[in-house]
Design an enzyme around this catalytic site. Structure first.
Site, mmCIF file in Angstrom:
data_model
loop_
_atom_site.group_PDB
_atom_site.id
_atom_site.type_symbol
_atom_site.label_atom_id
_atom_site.label_comp_id
_atom_site.label_asym_id
_atom_site.label_seq_id
_atom_site.Cartn_x
_atom_site.Cartn_y
_atom_site.Cartn_z
ATOM 1 N N ASP A 65 -12.091 12.690 -4.579
ATOM 2 C CA ASP A 65 -12.250 11.759 -3.448
ATOM 3 C C ASP A 65 -13.022 10.541 -3.921
ATOM 4 O OD1 ASP A 65 -13.029 10.411 -1.037
ATOM 5 O OD2 ASP A 65 -12.741 12.279 0.067
ATOM 6 N N SER A 112 -11.729 12.222 7.239
ATOM 7 C CA SER A 112 -12.621 11.078 7.036
ATOM 8 C C SER A 112 -13.500 10.906 8.286
ATOM 9 C CB SER A 112 -11.791 9.831 6.720
ATOM 10 O OG SER A 112 -12.593 8.849 6.136
ATOM 11 N N HIS A 146 -9.054 10.831 -1.442
ATOM 12 C CA HIS A 146 -9.534 10.848 -0.058
ATOM 13 C C HIS A 146 -8.395 11.118 0.923
ATOM 14 C CE1 HIS A 146 -12.331 10.185 3.123
ATOM 15 N NE2 HIS A 146 -11.640 9.202 3.635
#
Ligand SMILES: *[C@@H]1O[C@H](CO)[C@@H](O)[C@H](O)[C@H]1NC(C)=O
Ligand SMILES: *[C@@H]1O[C@H](CO)[C@@H](O)[C@H](O)[C@H]1NC(C)=O
Ligand SMILES: *[C@@H]1O[C@H](CO)[C@@H](O)[C@H](O)[C@H]1NC(C)=O
Ligand SMILES: *[C@@H]1O[C@H](CO)[C@@H](O)[C@H](O)[C@H]1NC(C)=O
Ligand SMILES: *[C@@H]1O[C@H](CO)[C@@H](O)[C@H](O)[C@H]1NC(C)=O
Ligand SMILES: *[C@@H]1O[C@H](CO)[C@@H](O)[C@H](O)[C@H]1NC(C)=O
Ligand SMILES: *[C@@H]1O[C@H](CO)[C@@H](O)[C@H](O)[C@H]1NC(C)=O
Ligand SMILES: *[C@@H]1O[C@H](CO)[C@@H](O)[C@H](O)[C@H]1NC(C)=O
Ligand SMILES: *[C@@H]1O[C@H](CO)[C@@H](O)[C@H](O)[C@H]1NC(C)=O
Ligand SMILES: *[C@@H]1O[C@H](CO)[C@@H](O)[C@H](O)[C@H]1NC(C)=O
Ligand SMILES: *[C@@H]1O[C@H](CO)[C@@H](O)[C@H](O)[C@H]1NC(C)=O
Ligand SMILES: *[C@@H]1O[C@H](CO)[C@@H](O)[C@H](O)[C@H]1NC(C)=O
Length: 603
Positions: free
Chosen positions: A424, A192, A466
């Protein structure tokens, strides 16, 4: 970094360490402050920790012994206060490597959560807070008013650009002192924001790390942040907040309709781009789970019948942001991914909303009213497009982290493994393929046997959310694959993956909604996959147990159609001309803001 010189130094140091064990090493508590170019180290504490209980994935703990060092530094007179922490296992447990670790959301580093697993594997590890805390409020002073321009500029630079580099400088210097030899190799891992930091290092500080794992990277930040607000903007403009149960039911319908495009019905789309299912087909059917998952005041009762407007809103959300003229501004979620997290509870998604209010609206020299609310900025497609383009214009050069020129990284011998979940729900997987395609376009190749393939490989993980989670198979140890590539020259053709056993850590790291009912069901079958690298995709081979990696193969997939930037980043000259113009400077409290913009756009 010159690889030959590094190798020579490393070999010499290694030989020295072997012939004179511990002679040059330093006790933990006797370590001295490292020097950091262009920064002042203001304090340092070092202490040997013995059998300290350290958090591991899945909520477990592990007793570890290591030398714990905190270094605090500041830049000039900016008044920032950056903490870098380094954990170094005992010499006998050290694997000779240094690992820098990344952050999440607005936090630059995860500290114990990231360093614990690294130290357990024998790495000396480091983490930094960049001086920005965790809430994305670093343009604000403690009283809620604007921070000093100098401080805000420094914090932006720290977060966007500088802190991982300084962490590498400090970490390597302490490793050298503590063990009496430099680290044989240096790696970076992050997901991320951490993925963005990894690609930032490859782009701007190519000598810092020999290998980088960049997972679900939040690159293209200036466009990603507003794109995360597209679902809310669509619903707000339509005057209808579609409840989570309806969004999840439409997602499930889409998965069901397109499931076999990858050769087998397994509840996941390995080729989501091929899914052309029209959600309008589900109008008039009932949405399941509305009573149980009733979010924000839908009081939907037992079942809700899906309406035409809900299906249209869903379709528009998935298509991604467009301007009123029909220009594609950024990517949407891939089919099979629920917009529930981004559209949660009828509120704009928190990371994007923070970006708009604290950065784009607060720092825009053109905005007449810095008090414009996030909801107003997202009220119509035109308003949305304006704010999207402002974010891009002001911040692409600062934090876009999308420079495709990795020549210096390639020359230094660096290797980078990226991976992205195709489900995601926060960071659009296509943004990663867009970047990789642009690297290939720039660096002279468009296929998997290219020169780019020699240092950068990006793997797609079907059904994975994610940074993990979802029902798909998550890479089991991408760092081990990277180490084998860097140290043995074994380039990974595929990336071994297994379905996630825990989504807790990913949830903690990203703040994603625990109410996303598309997350892994507790009784899901354990599956394995060998993930394919862009632009290939997984396809069921036609026989064998579909839960197992051996029953799948890699097939050619489409090359990403890159979205070109709709506005160009402002050059510092143009911004200076603007901010010194009458408008910006005449607005009382706006003065500090205008000066600030002039400052940070000079970076
Ligand atoms: C470093 O800082 C962290 C966070 O404040 C603290 O938990 C840790 O004990 C500190 N370590 C040392 C050696 O002071
Ligand atoms: C997740 O966060 C909760 C609450 O802060 C905490 O109790 C838990 O230990 C965390 N789990 C992991 C794996 O970090
Ligand atoms: C560092 O690399 C050298 C050369 O490959 C090796 O001999 C040495 O054992 C390594 N050091 C550590 C601590 O692993
Ligand atoms: C910003 O966040 C930090 C912690 O990350 C907190 O100490 C500070 O009070 C916050 N400032 C504002 C204005 O919210
Ligand atoms: C997004 O990525 C998927 C998977 O690689 C691909 O099939 C699709 O064509 C891409 N979508 C767009 C809009 O480029
Ligand atoms: C709600 O919808 C589900 C799925 O369509 C169905 O199985 C269930 O019987 C419905 N419940 C009620 C109370 O109508
Ligand atoms: C529900 O969302 C609306 C915005 O759409 C908000 O005004 C309201 O406060 C929310 N209600 C609850 C109970 O969260
Ligand atoms: C500010 O206004 C000028 C002139 O209209 C425009 O060229 C520029 O792109 C605007 N900047 C931002 C960040 O919107
Ligand atoms: C490198 O190759 C050697 C010999 O095959 C093997 O023993 C070693 O484990 C490999 N190292 C890595 C990091 O893959
Ligand atoms: C999940 O839903 C419950 C009940 O609707 C709500 O109280 C809670 O805040 C939600 N949690 C998250 C993380 O959205
Ligand atoms: C397929 O593999 C999974 C995972 O090993 C196993 O649970 C399942 O029983 C297998 N199915 C068949 C039909 O062998
Ligand atoms: C990033 O940091 C480096 C080193 O301080 C500097 O040369 C470069 O201009 C910075 N870039 C941006 C966009 O801040």
């Amino acid at each position: 970094m010159l690889p030959l010189l590094t190798l020579a130094l490393t070999a010499a140091a290694a030989a020295a360490a072997q012939s004179l064990p511990k002679m040059t090493a330093t006790d933990c508590s006797a370590l001295s402050r490292p020097t950091v170019p262009d920064a002042t180290v203001v304090s340092m504490q070092a202490m040997m920790m013995t059998d300290m209980l350290v958090p591991m994935a899945g909520g477990t703990t592990m007793p570890l012994s290591f030398c714990d060092v905190n270094v605090t530094l500041t830049h000039g007179t900016a008044g920032d206060n950056v903490r870098i922490e380094v954990w170094m296992p005992l010499a006998g447990s050290w694997n000779g490597r240094f690992q820098g670790t990344g952050g999440s959301g607005y936090s630059a580093g995860l500290f114990d959560l990231a360093m614990g697993p690294a130290v357990m594997d024998g790495y000396a590890a480091a983490s930094t807070d960049a001086g920005v805390g965790t809430s994305g409020n670093f343009t604000l002073a403690a009283d809620g008013g604007p921070a000093s321009p100098e401080l805000t500029q420094q914090l932006l630079t720290n977060f966007a650009n500088l802190s991982i580099h300084e962490m590498a400088v400090v970490g390597k210097a302490l490793v050298q002192q503590f063990y009496g030899m430099p680290a044989n190799r240096s790696y970076f891992t992050g997901c991320s924001t951490g993925g963005r930091q990894g690609l930032m290092e490859a782009q701007r500080f190519p000598g810092d790390f020999d290998g980088i794992v960049a997972a679900s990277p939040a690159i293209n930040w200036d466009r990603l942040m507003p794109a995360e607000l597209w679902p809310f903007s669509v619903m707000q403009a339509a005057g209808e907040m579609v409840p989570a149960c309806v969004l999840n039911t439409l997602t499930a319908g889409m998965v069901s309709a397109c499931d076999e495009l990858d050769g087998v019905r397994d509840g996941m789309l390995a080729n989501p781009g091929a899914c052309t299912f029209d959600p309008a087909t589900l109008v008039g059917t009932s949405a399941a789970g509305c009573a149980a998952a009733s979010s924000n005041g839908t009081s939907a009762g037992a079942n809700t019948t899906i309406t035409a407007s809900q299906a249209a809103i869903f379709t528009k959300i998935l298509a991604g942001p467009t301007s009123p003229a029909g220009d594609q501004l950024w990517y949407g979620l891939l089919p099979g991914t629920s917009p529930t997290t981004l559209a949660a509870n009828g509120q704009p998604f928190v990371l994007g909303a923070t970006w708009l209010s604290n950065f784009v609206l607060a720092l825009n020299p053109n905005s007449s009213e810095s008090a414009e609310s996030v909801n107003t900025a997202l009220a119509s497609q035109q308003a949305y497009t304006n704010i999207f383009e402002q974010s891009q214009t002001l911040f692409d050069g600062v934090i876009g982290t999308d420079d495709p020129d990795l020549t210096a990284f390639q020359r230094s011998g660096g290797k980078l493994i990226a991976w992205h979940g195709l489900a995601d729900q926060l960071v659009f997987a296509n943004g990663t393929f867009d970047y990789v395609q642009r690297v290939m376009d720039l660096m002279g190749a468009t296929n998997a046997t290219s020169a780019v393939d020699g240092f950068l490989r990006a793997f797609a993980a079907p059904g994975v959310q994610h940074c993990g989670g979802g029902s798909g198979a998550v890479p089991t140890d991408p760092l081990a694959a990277l180490v084998a590539w860097v140290e043995n020259g074994t380039a990974p053709d595929t990336l071994a993956a297994m379905s996630a056993m825990t989504t807790t850590m990913a949830t903690n790291m990203t703040g994603m909604s625990a109410n996303d009912t598309t997350a892994t069901p507790a009784n899901a079958t354990m599956i394995t996959r060998n993930l394919c690298r862009y632009p290939q995709m997984l396809m069921y081979s036609g026989s064998g147990n579909a839960s197992l990696a051996d029953s799948w193969m890699c097939m050619p997939g489409p090359n990403q159609k890159v979205i070109s930037e709709t506005t160009l980043s402002q050059s510092s000259t143009r911004v200076l001309a603007e901010t010194s113009g009458a408008g910006a400077l005449s607005r009382g409290a706006g003065i500090a803001v205008a000066g600030l913009v002039a400052l940070y756009l000079l970076m």
